[in-house]
Design an enzyme around this catalytic site. Sequence first.
Site, PDB file in Angstrom:
ATOM      1  N   GLU A  88       0.880  -1.180   0.000  1.00  0.00           N
ATOM      2  CA  GLU A  88       0.000   0.000   0.000  1.00  0.00           C
ATOM      3  C   GLU A  88       0.909   1.220   0.000  1.00  0.00           C
ATOM      4  O   GLU A  88       1.364   1.673   1.044  1.00  0.00           O
ATOM      5  CB  GLU A  88      -0.940  -0.062   1.205  1.00  0.00           C
ATOM      6  CG  GLU A  88      -1.871  -1.271   1.110  1.00  0.00           C
ATOM      7  CD  GLU A  88      -2.635  -1.569   2.388  1.00  0.00           C
ATOM      8  OE1 GLU A  88      -2.699  -0.695   3.275  1.00  0.00           O
ATOM      9  OE2 GLU A  88      -3.167  -2.692   2.499  1.00  0.00           O
ATOM     10  N   GLU A 307      -7.455   5.298   4.714  1.00  0.00           N
ATOM     11  CA  GLU A 307      -7.423   4.482   3.497  1.00  0.00           C
ATOM     12  C   GLU A 307      -7.496   5.453   2.338  1.00  0.00           C
ATOM     13  O   GLU A 307      -8.472   6.198   2.219  1.00  0.00           O
ATOM     14  CB  GLU A 307      -8.633   3.544   3.474  1.00  0.00           C
ATOM     15  CG  GLU A 307      -8.698   2.596   4.655  1.00  0.00           C
ATOM     16  CD  GLU A 307      -7.609   1.544   4.613  1.00  0.00           C
ATOM     17  OE1 GLU A 307      -7.095   1.260   3.515  1.00  0.00           O
ATOM     18  OE2 GLU A 307      -7.278   1.008   5.670  1.00  0.00           O
TER      19      GLU A 307
END
Length: 458
Positions: A88, A307
């Site tokens: 990520e 996120e």
Amino acid sequence: MSELFSVFLHLLLFELVAPVTFRHHRYDDLVRTLYKVHNECPQITRVYSVGRSVQGRHLYVLEISDYPGIHEPLEPEVKYVGNMHGNEVLGRELLLQLSEFLCEEFRNGNQRVARLVQDTRIHILPSMNPDGYEVAATQGPNSSGYLVGRNNANGVDLNRNFPDLNTYIYYNEKYGGPNHHLPLPDNWKSQVEPETQAVIQWMRSFNFVLSANLHGGAVVANYPYDKSLEHRVRGFRSTANSPTPDDKLFQKLAKVYSYAHGWMHQGWNCGDYFPDGITNGASWYSLSKGMQDFNYLHTNCFEITLELSCNKFPGQEELQREWLGNREALIQFLEQVHHGIKGMVLDENYNNLAGAVISVSGINHDVTSGDHGDYFRLLLPGTYIVTATAPGFDPETVSVTVGPGEPILVNFHLKRSMAPASPVRRAPSGGRRLRAKVQPRAARKKGTEMKQTPRGPA
Ligand SMILES: [Zn+2]
């Protein structure tokens, strides 16, 4: 001719407005970039390492403040952590952009940035999992291997690797016991990965007040608790809204990010819908041993999990758009540390009292003063009854009204108690005894932990 001129002009303008390069940074490039920022702004930056990864890569932090390396009393410490899941990667790149942006804007005399740097001590850890990143980067952007590089080099998910303190807090809420600064298990170091251990020691050596942990795979601001109390299981997921005693404050922190973000607040992202672009962690799905719950339960730090992209490893051409979508949110979130109340806890001779407990009536979560006797208590606007206690001193209680702006300064001058220190006046310290009782329950509850899910944020 005029077309050529326009191309030339366009290139010139692009050079002027895009001083930073939007590219993915491998480890060596990341280290070079941090030192480049430091060399450009030596008076307001410092590069330090909090430890090493399994494969020996440093976990480098860039500190930005007017006196790097020094805690100034009443100046809050705030942190950003990126790339905890190695695959990520957007957070890692955004934090490098942010570092460069703060340095350049400070040099350009941007008043807002100058104020932030003067009033705040900012710590930026762009990559908590540099080993995982190298694995993911070898595969490259937009790859089909959704989980490749997520874990550290020992194959461990670092956001399932922190000591589980939730079980204790849920027990204490029911039966009494400390509501903050829960102790670590004696053998905690042998139970966690090197990266986790380094970050825990980092958290314990600075009195962080506010933090965000940057992830990818969805677009939403996620606030604690991540672990649900009830673990109601629906299919393989267990979900249940699990608010902390600071729930309203956490919701506001999450909304500050989502509404300052280009599109997070719209709610519909990546095929999911989150009203206002925020969610309680456990109401999305419950996870155990995450970092944000640990921050809240073991330290004074309030952390949320951001996120930031549907695609965990976006292509290089996406990076500039993402930076522009996140820049204001990253700055506004840092500014949130300047709310609520703060002050010094001193004795009658003006000596600093470290470890004094600051309680706010109606909120079952205390904070403590740091090594310099200063404390920071984030609060929403309102009127509060606040009490400071320290072992051997009489408690002191004040009423304070907090507005939407600057934090209110509330100093405490505690008087030594005349009577011998009674257990009642002592700061909560019963964790150890209680823990021994609770331990078997904790072990039994482990069985209800969720398995790793690919949709997972955290
Ligand atoms: Zn993640």
